[in-house]
Structure formats: structure tokens, C-alpha cells
Scaffold this motif. Structure first.
Motif, PDB file in Angstrom:
ATOM      1  N   GLN A 164       0.834  -1.203   0.000  1.00 20.21           N
ATOM      2  CA  GLN A 164       0.000   0.000   0.000  1.00 20.21           C
ATOM      3  C   GLN A 164       0.870   1.255   0.000  1.00 20.21           C
ATOM      4  OE1 GLN A 164      -2.123  -1.129   3.545  1.00 20.21           O
ATOM      5  NE2 GLN A 164      -3.999  -1.568   2.388  1.00 20.21           N
ATOM      6  N   GLY A 185      -7.397  -2.464   0.204  1.00 28.72           N
ATOM      7  CA  GLY A 185      -7.060  -1.242   0.922  1.00 28.72           C
ATOM      8  C   GLY A 185      -6.912  -0.022   0.035  1.00 28.72           C
ATOM      9  N   ILE A 225      -7.493   3.222   2.037  1.00 30.27           N
ATOM     10  CA  ILE A 225      -6.363   3.512   2.930  1.00 30.27           C
ATOM     11  C   ILE A 225      -5.152   3.974   2.121  1.00 30.27           C
ATOM     12  CG2 ILE A 225      -4.766   2.498   4.609  1.00 30.27           C
ATOM     13  CD1 ILE A 225      -7.717   2.960   5.575  1.00 30.27           C
TER      14      ILE A 225
END
Length: 124
Positions: free
Chosen positions: A9, A44, A47
Motif C-alpha cells: 500500500q 485497501g 487507505i
């Protein structure tokens, strides 16, 4: 950022920031650009983009702040828009919550988005 990102991420967030830098150069030359994050459900994405937004508004860890950045968050569901907005508010350190604009697409009449604002628009 109030959450710790997984390595992939953080890598994606930094790649997006790099793509945004490249897009700014292309836009200055008159070439229309879009930067899109596409990833599987549960990976994600929100996020990851929260980290991009946090870096953009507040800088950090080798990233210069760009507080005049405008973000456009599109959704076809008011509930999903609210969920995303709340998640961003819960994990971002530098998101200017007092500037957040939520708009129903049929009510949006502006010709331009204002710099430094995160817009959440629900499309129908």
C-alpha cells in the motif's frame, strides 16, 4: 497517518504521487491527465489513497506538501461516499476536514473545482 500501511500500500501510494507529478508536467503542456487506482476488493484502496491525500496536504517522509491539491472522489452511492469520507477522516492527519465538500451530482453547477479542497461527489 493514523494507520500503518502494508508495504504494498505504501509502495502504491508513492507510485501514485509520482504519477501525479508526471501528470502535472503533462497538464502544463496541455495534455489532459487522469490518475486512477484500480485494485481488488479488500486490498485497501481507500487507505492507500488516504496516504496519498495525507502526503499531499501535509507532506512527510521525503514528500513535499502540496496543500493546493484538489481531490475528486466519485461514487455511485451516497452511502459509499459517506463511508469513504468517514474512513478518510478517521485515518488522515492532514486532511482539511473543514474544506470537505459533499455534492449530489445533479446539484453541482460549478465550472471548476477549487484548489486545496477534497470533493466527494455522488454520481447517479
Amino acid at each position: 497517518m493514523k494507520l500503518e500501511l502494508k508495504p504494498f500500500q505504501e509502495t502504491s501510494a508513492r507510485e501514485i504521487l509520482s504519477e501525479l507529478d508526471e501528470a502535472r508536467v503533462a497538464i502544463a503542456k496541455g495534455k489532459v491527465q487522469a490518475v486512477v487506482l484500480s485494485a481488488p476488493t479488500g486490498s485497501g484502496k481507500t487507505i492507500t489513497l488516504a496516504q496519498v491525500i495525507d502526503y499531499s496536504f501535509g507532506g512527510g517522509d521525503g514528500v513535499s506538501a502540496r496543500p493546493n491539491t484538489t481531490f475528486l472522489w466519485l461514487s455511485d452511492s451516497p452511502e459509499l461516499n459517506t463511508q469513504s469520507k468517514n474512513k478518510l477522516l478517521g485515518c488522515c492527519d492532514h486532511l482539511p476536514y473543514y474544506k470537505m465538500v459533499t455534492i449530489e451530482s445533479e446539484n453541482f453547477k460549478d465550472d471548476e473545482l477549487q484548489p486545496g479542497y477534497p470533493y466527494f461527489i455522488t454520481t447517479q
